[in-house]
Design a protein around this motif. Structure first.
Motif, PDB file in Angstrom:
ATOM      1  N   CYS A 103      -2.279  -3.301   2.382  1.00 29.71           N
ATOM      2  CA  CYS A 103      -1.732  -2.632   3.556  1.00 29.71           C
ATOM      3  C   CYS A 103      -1.067  -3.613   4.519  1.00 29.71           C
ATOM      4  O   CYS A 103      -0.426  -3.192   5.480  1.00 29.71           O
ATOM      5  CB  CYS A 103      -2.804  -1.826   4.279  1.00 29.71           C
ATOM      6  SG  CYS A 103      -4.094  -2.822   5.002  1.00 29.71           S
ATOM      7  N   GLY A 133      -5.382   2.183   5.774  1.00 30.62           N
ATOM      8  CA  GLY A 133      -4.260   1.248   5.843  1.00 30.62           C
ATOM      9  C   GLY A 133      -4.157   0.502   7.159  1.00 30.62           C
ATOM     10  O   GLY A 133      -3.091  -0.007   7.505  1.00 30.62           O
ATOM     11  N   CYS A 185      -8.565  -2.857   0.246  1.00 34.13           N
ATOM     12  CA  CYS A 185      -7.336  -2.712  -0.527  1.00 34.13           C
ATOM     13  C   CYS A 185      -6.817  -4.047  -1.067  1.00 34.13           C
ATOM     14  O   CYS A 185      -5.609  -4.281  -1.127  1.00 34.13           O
ATOM     15  CB  CYS A 185      -6.265  -2.035   0.331  1.00 34.13           C
ATOM     16  SG  CYS A 185      -5.757  -3.008   1.750  1.00 34.13           S
ATOM     17  N   GLY A 221      -5.887  -2.180   7.858  1.00 28.77           N
ATOM     18  CA  GLY A 221      -6.208  -3.592   7.701  1.00 28.77           C
ATOM     19  C   GLY A 221      -7.591  -3.949   8.187  1.00 28.77           C
ATOM     20  O   GLY A 221      -7.889  -5.118   8.423  1.00 28.77           O
ATOM     21  N   THR A 222      -8.468  -2.970   8.345  1.00 23.89           N
ATOM     22  CA  THR A 222      -9.784  -3.279   8.901  1.00 23.89           C
ATOM     23  C   THR A 222     -10.907  -3.171   7.878  1.00 23.89           C
ATOM     24  O   THR A 222     -11.936  -3.806   8.032  1.00 23.89           O
ATOM     25  CB  THR A 222     -10.098  -2.351  10.084  1.00 23.89           C
ATOM     26  OG1 THR A 222      -9.956  -1.000   9.640  1.00 23.89           O
ATOM     27  CG2 THR A 222      -9.159  -2.609  11.238  1.00 23.89           C
ATOM     28  N   CYS A 223     -10.714  -2.365   6.829  1.00 17.65           N
ATOM     29  CA  CYS A 223     -11.828  -2.165   5.900  1.00 17.65           C
ATOM     30  C   CYS A 223     -11.866  -3.235   4.816  1.00 17.65           C
ATOM     31  O   CYS A 223     -12.892  -3.455   4.191  1.00 17.65           O
ATOM     32  CB  CYS A 223     -11.760  -0.786   5.263  1.00 17.65           C
ATOM     33  SG  CYS A 223     -10.432  -0.627   4.066  1.00 17.65           S
ATOM     34  N   GLY A 224     -10.746  -3.858   4.582  1.00 18.31           N
ATOM     35  CA  GLY A 224     -10.700  -4.918   3.584  1.00 18.31           C
ATOM     36  C   GLY A 224     -10.873  -4.450   2.147  1.00 18.31           C
ATOM     37  O   GLY A 224     -11.142  -5.252   1.252  1.00 18.31           O
ATOM     38  N   ALA A 253      -8.541   2.621   0.183  1.00 19.04           N
ATOM     39  CA  ALA A 253      -7.972   2.302   1.490  1.00 19.04           C
ATOM     40  C   ALA A 253      -8.817   3.048   2.498  1.00 19.04           C
ATOM     41  O   ALA A 253      -8.382   3.990   3.139  1.00 19.04           O
ATOM     42  CB  ALA A 253      -6.511   2.721   1.545  1.00 19.04           C
ATOM     43  N   LEU A 294      -4.252  -8.235   1.331  1.00 18.75           N
ATOM     44  CA  LEU A 294      -4.539  -6.816   1.554  1.00 18.75           C
ATOM     45  C   LEU A 294      -3.238  -6.040   1.347  1.00 18.75           C
ATOM     46  O   LEU A 294      -2.217  -6.356   1.952  1.00 18.75           O
ATOM     47  CB  LEU A 294      -5.066  -6.579   2.977  1.00 18.75           C
ATOM     48  CG  LEU A 294      -6.448  -7.174   3.276  1.00 18.75           C
ATOM     49  CD1 LEU A 294      -6.868  -6.836   4.703  1.00 18.75           C
ATOM     50  CD2 LEU A 294      -7.492  -6.670   2.285  1.00 18.75           C
ATOM     51  N   CYS A 343      -9.994   2.496   5.383  1.00 16.29           N
ATOM     52  CA  CYS A 343      -9.605   2.595   6.796  1.00 16.29           C
ATOM     53  C   CYS A 343      -8.242   3.255   6.947  1.00 16.29           C
ATOM     54  O   CYS A 343      -7.738   3.381   8.051  1.00 16.29           O
ATOM     55  CB  CYS A 343      -9.592   1.218   7.440  1.00 16.29           C
ATOM     56  SG  CYS A 343      -8.221   0.207   6.877  1.00 16.29           S
ATOM     57  N   LEU A 365       0.836  -1.206   0.000  1.00 14.41           N
ATOM     58  CA  LEU A 365       0.000   0.000   0.000  1.00 14.41           C
ATOM     59  C   LEU A 365       0.869   1.254   0.000  1.00 14.41           C
ATOM     60  O   LEU A 365       0.609   2.216  -0.719  1.00 14.41           O
ATOM     61  CB  LEU A 365      -0.923   0.010   1.229  1.00 14.41           C
ATOM     62  CG  LEU A 365      -1.858   1.230   1.299  1.00 14.41           C
ATOM     63  CD1 LEU A 365      -2.847   1.236   0.151  1.00 14.41           C
ATOM     64  CD2 LEU A 365      -2.600   1.281   2.632  1.00 14.41           C
TER      65      LEU A 365
HETATM   66  S1  FES Z   1      -6.619  -0.314   3.668  1.00  6.85           S
HETATM   67 FE1  FES Z   1      -8.239  -0.976   4.812  1.00  6.85          FE
HETATM   68  S2  FES Z   1      -7.726  -3.034   4.833  1.00  6.85           S
HETATM   69 FE2  FES Z   1      -6.064  -2.330   3.783  1.00  6.85          FE
END
Ligand code: FES
Ligand code: FES
Lengths: 641, 641
Positions: free
Chosen positions: A99, A48, A55, A50-53, A44, A97, A46, A32
């Motif tokens: 990120c 970066g 990316c 790793g919570t929004c999924g 991205a 992902l 969230c 990322l």
């Molecule tokens: S940016 Fe949100 S999960 Fe990678």
């Protein structure tokens, strides 16, 4: 192929698809970060974490499966977040992902369409009120006598006195900007002591900012730019300051999107990265610089004749644009660095346009309620309305103003991004492929969707969400508390998990992604939370303002233009106001910024306005909880039937 | 050794002696340019035009004579100017003019002592008047309440309101400088809402420019810098703005000297080089930056606590410092770009000090009469004098002010650099080795010299020149028209050429250079021209001011402090004013700049003063020629004997 040897990483290169760009990875950098550093596009949401999924990327190294790559040390192992966000199927297809991903070997990384940021759609349907044309930037043509032994005034005095004499402004309070002094001697002589002088007036003071040959036509070529600085989209208008005409409009995606979709993730980007603030400021300044060039080209004018730029954005966006730390805007008690309007030479922000003039940011109201809202109030002149009027601007935050000539009250409610299509399982921005209208046949229970740009749907945007929920209510698919009813027999409603149900809006065949588009119970809840916040805010605002029901409700922004007003009322988005007229007012923030460009007194008014507004901190009112809960409920249409 | 081959020059390196620096020559560059580019010191009075002959250097390439070097293409042939300026002896010793010399082979270039610029001597003998301590920069310690849900003012409002409340200044007109906003949020929290705020006040407006922890001692640590920006020397003082004490003084050579000794050659440097203006601006800004660091170190303070700098220089120097084109100041009708005072954030000039505050240039009077003169008037408060006072500041230009509370008249006269020791055959600046006092024994006709720093004399400086001419007059060695008399029998007077004579001040053995120091007829003429201009200017000024003879004559500047006032009167440097008190006032320009630093109202006064002064263009008056001629004459002391 290069490998990590003895702890020392060799240069790793990634070929990105579909862009085809080949980029060298810096040490200990996630994919990322590589993507952001190099200006590629990826979602991205969230920021970066790793919570929004959102990316998701696909890794290709000689067709080898992920397990092998991990075992060989070509990539880092899956993180806990990735295990949560990626389906087994996706993992088998080498999805990761961005990120969370680190690469230690040359690889090809595919950024699939659903992970890319799309160009937004922006409403261009302003109904501009008539404003007095009284711009801060003006010009005058003057002729000076050349220096002689009897008249050895300095170049600056000569010009200032000529301008003061011609305009009737005070000689002692007329001066030249330093930047002009640097060019002045050559310029006056080249023009043979006859020039067009461009000046700024404020109060009694006059500052000459540019001078040049007298234009051959009547047109003094004075232009200004109004920028509606949104979290997602930046919309800019170019105006002729001598006629009050808007010459061109352009918009672009806010480049900061690569560091987070909403203001909260941008704030956290600033907090997590030592140069995050500079990076975000640069991104948005670059965007605005590009827009200036585009506008000038579109209108066929010279960019250096743009003498002023007015920026209206939400509090966080204005802070990021000015390079001010937004950290504390994001948490209670929502304190900004600056509230007042600020005017700076563009060069101080590293902008090239306006080259000779200023950039002004409109004043911020309070905390999360930003200058974009002040611009809306300016555009609608709420302070002059004879009848109680409510202005609702729904973005990631809902901003509500309420009042008339007697007073203005304002609040901000955390509607969350649901109404913009985010945080909805198949949500997307109002871009081509998004479902914007939904109708459910009460008899068959089958949905009919209208898609932006036509074709198969890829997701659903804000107005579509309102529609689909309203249709659920109308057809009795959900009860007053928002729970899917079990007793309905829509073929599209099916169980999900043990206790929940979900509605299939488009089957895998009908959809443009090859996957089902589903509205889950959680999605309904997200809309309920949003409308609950909006409802509570509006009720508290009316109460603070003396309890008079609004006679007009104005919906601002792109969302306001797109939603079906009837459906919005059906799901009780706003407090029910019998007889109130609901109107869309389009991109009122842009109109307000333009108004401030055309009338310098209005700009002072903006400062006043921002101080007059009584801000109601809704969430801290004792009644908020109850009202919020009340607001989450739907009317029970099933009983009416 | 590298040679020009096939038209393509290879890199040529020069070893400079005595500095020992080895420098690569850029293509088609004269040795003077190489010297300048690399910050080495050399005299170049004419600015590199090959006319002053001061930039002599000696070329060594394997001990080969110049003719051979020229024949082999190692250096360019002698120019016409070199043939004129260099003696045969010098040429045989491989001397060349640096500004005419190009090298095509590696070489050693010796810069002899007489070609190097020496450190000047500056008078530090101010007699400071008492000024009201009312600086523009002030500070206050404030405690703010931290933000809460009830008090969500922005950081800027919180600070501004606290400062306004504490100082009693207007809240609406108090703001923070943009640069401070960038640091503000972190700073307020680190200091736990208790800070010392540094602000500028002007009129009703208050601008907060810095904030930080409350100092532990009583000392608010507010410092300012006053710069007397001379053509030759830059003198800077560091002052404590809270006590009015001067903490340190430093001076340095003006680095622009490598581009010409006087303002005229600097102007021509700007005109001849495309980036000459930038180059000169950079040089002086670097010098001032270094002085700021030196002062801070000397006084043991932190340089970032210097919040203001006031610069007073002549018109050309102020223009060069500000980066404004000085071209037209140099020729009739002497028009400058700017006359008004100007105040800018130091960063706009690329200065690092003041980091958080401003740089102000005092206003320019007219054409050649600069802000340094305004500073002198400020220091002496000429506009408040009860008796007619004449202030004479002799530099390369003579500046004369005359007046009292009733009015001030001012003129500038082209005295030429003779009185500073330049353009005199053995002239030099007032530096170690210069003859500063001369006495001639009337009986024997032998001279006795006092040398600055002791030792053998290397040349003569301004005060020495006045002395030696006065002694010629006293001893009857020259007649009223300045011609050496034939009938005197001083052993040091000898024929020179067919019609002329000259006076040997020091024989080759007595002198520190191993060469005779001689006063020629041309030298006497140079002084006559200077005093003629001064005399005519003073008479015309008195006439313009109503004819009242001055009761006080104040001599400003280093020169004024050093000259023997009696001798100056003897050669009639100024109009004879029976009973007038002659006083040296030292570096009054510095004192004036300091005064403006301590009292902000005085700064406004400077602007007023510069407008009130009636400038008399002496050279354009009908009587000028006659007065000038009258002024060149000496009193005939021989007859009195
Ligand atoms: S940016 Fe949100 S999960 Fe990678
Ligand atoms: S002769 Fe004047 S600089 Fe060379």
């Amino acid at each position: 192929m290069q490998q990590k040897k003895g702890g020392r990483a060799m240069a790793v290169r990634i070929l990105f698809q579909p862009s085809g760009r080949r980029i060298k990875v810096r040490q200990r950098e996630t994919v990322l970060e590589t993507i952001r550093q190099n200006g590629l596009e990826i979602r991205a949401v969230c920021g970066g974490h790793g919570t929004c999924g959102k990316c998701k990327v696909r890794v290709h190294i000689k067709g080898r499966p992920m397990q092998n790559l991990i075992r060989e040390g070509a990539v880092n192992p899956l993180t806990w977040n990735e295990k949560k966000c990626l389906t087994l199927q996706e993992r088998q297809k080498n999805f990761r992902l961005a990120c969370c991903l680190e690469l230690y070997q040359d690889a090809t990384v595919e950024i699939p369409a659903e992970s890319r940021t799309e160009q937004g759609v922006i409403v261009e349907r302003g109904r501009r009120a008539r404003f007095l044309l009284n711009p801060r930037v003006q010009s005058v043509c003057v002729t000076m006598s050349p220096p002689s032994l009897e008249d050895f005034r300095s170049d600056e005095e000569r010009l200032c006195e000529a301008v003061a004499c011609e305009t009737g402004r005070m000689k002692e309070k007329t001066c030249c900007r330093y930047g002009l002094l640097l060019r002045l001697p050559a310029l006056l002589r080249k023009c043979r002591w006859r020039v067009q002088a461009v000046f700024l007036s404020s109060g009694e003071a006059t500052e000459i900012i540019d001078a040049g040959p007298v234009p051959e036509t009547e047109n003094p070529e004075l232009y200004g730019m109004a920028v509606d600085l949104g979290t997602t989209t930046i919309a800019a208008s170019l105006a002729d300051l001598s006629t009050g005409r808007v010459l061109a409009r352009c918009s672009c995606m806010n480049g900061q999107i690569c560091c987070g979709d909403d203001v909260v993730s941008r704030i956290s980007h600033v907090m997590m990265h030592s140069d995050g603030l500079r990076q975000l400021a640069d991104l948005v300044r670059q965007d605005i610089g590009r827009l200036a060039g585009d506008l000038a080209e579109k209108a066929g004018i010279r960019a250096e004749r743009i003498y002023e730029m007015i920026v209206a954005g939400n509090t966080v966006m204005e802070h990021l644009f000015l390079g001010l730390d937004p950290e504390r805007i994001g948490k209670s008690p929502f304190v900004s660095v600056l509230r007042r309007p600020v005017t700076l030479p563009a060069g101080q922000l590293g902008l090239k346009v306006p080259q000779f003039g200023d950039v002004s940011c409109l004043p911020i109201e309070a905390g999360f309620v930003g200058a974009d809202n002040v611009a809306v109030l300016l555009a609608e002149r709420l302070d002059q309305q004879p009848v109680r009027t409510m202005v609702i601007d729904i973005g990631t935050n809902g901003e509500i103003d309420y009042g008339d000539a007697e007073g203005i009250w304002s609040t901000s409610c955390a509607t969350g991004p649901a109404l913009e299509g985010a945080e909805i399982s198949c949500g997307m921005r109002a871009a081509p492929g998004a479902i914007e209208r939904v109708r459910i046949d009460a008899a068959t229970g089958l949905p009919f969707c209208r898609v932006i740009g036509g074709g198969k749907p890829k997701g659903i945007c804000g107005s579509g969400i309102i529609d689909v929920i309203a249709e659920f209510v109308r057809c009795g698919l959900i009860g007053p508390d928002g729970t899917f009813r079990k007793e309905t027999d829509s073929p599209r409603l099916r169980p999900a998990g043990r206790h929940s149900r979900e509605f299939v809006l488009a089957t895998a065949e009908e959809s443009g992604t090859g996957k089902e588009l589903v509205i889950t119970q959680k999605d309904v809840r997200a809309v309920q939370l949003a409308k609950g916040a909006l409802y509570a805010g509006a009720v508290l605002l009316i109460r603070a303002g003396g309890g008079k029901a609004p006679e007009r409700i104005l919906l601002a922004g792109a969302f306001g233009s797109y939603i079906d007003k009837e459906n919005a009322c059906r799901i009780r988005m706003f407090p029910l106001c019998p007889g109130a007229v609901i109107e869309s007012i389009g991109n009122a923030a842009s109109e307000g910024a333009l108004a401030a460009l055309f009338d310098r007194d209005l700009r002072d008014k903006a400062g006043e306005l921002s101080r007059q507004i009584r801000f109601v901190e809704a969430a801290s009112q004792t009644d908020f909880q109850r009202l919020f809960f009340e607001g989450t409920m739907f009317p029970d249409h099933s009983k009416e039937k």
